[in-house]
Write a protein that holds these residues in place. Sequence first.
Motif: not given
Length: 210
Positions: A58-64, A66-70, A92-99, A137-138
Amino acid sequence: MFQGLPPAQRRLRALRHQLRRRRRWIAAALVAVATVSALRAVAPSPPDTVDVLVAARDLPSGTLLDRSDVLAQRFPADLAPSVTSPSPVGRVLAAPLARGEVLTEARVVGPGLAEAQAGQTVLPVRLPDAGMATLLRPGDEVDLMATDPGSGATRVVAREVTVLAAPAEVPEGPASGTGGALVVVGTSAVDAVEITSAALSQFLTVSWNR
């Protein structure tokens, strides 16, 4: 049964006798082999697959990113999103992403945001109060207001502006010069002109109902 016959004939007749006894089993085996071959011939070939990047957690919006995130997962080619993000590192994520959710261009800050907001103008807006930006929040729909620093008069510049991206963490408090925090919004072309003009000489704030 075969007495009186030469040995070679006796062996041949014995073999024929055994074959007649087992012909049903042989016929059944041949039918089974033919059935399997026919099924394999008409079965569809495995679908083509492609690698698609998804969120590793799970990644919140605004996350910068890196390779470990995807991570890459195989998707059927006809089901994979048409506009995925090929190089997410450093974006930078514009909106949160679920796992496990697919990372598309519409989910990161960049030109893809405009494609996700058909008919809207994508506009970066700098809010002087960086702490206020972290509350957004987006997906929020906000009203942008401008306050004249000389008279203190406040007016609504644009209503129901859609927040597309907001920072996750920035220092709180008012800032001057190039300080504050950037928020990416989607709005009409007319309102985009009004917002840009107001931002040059007035302090922008937001109000919204969540």
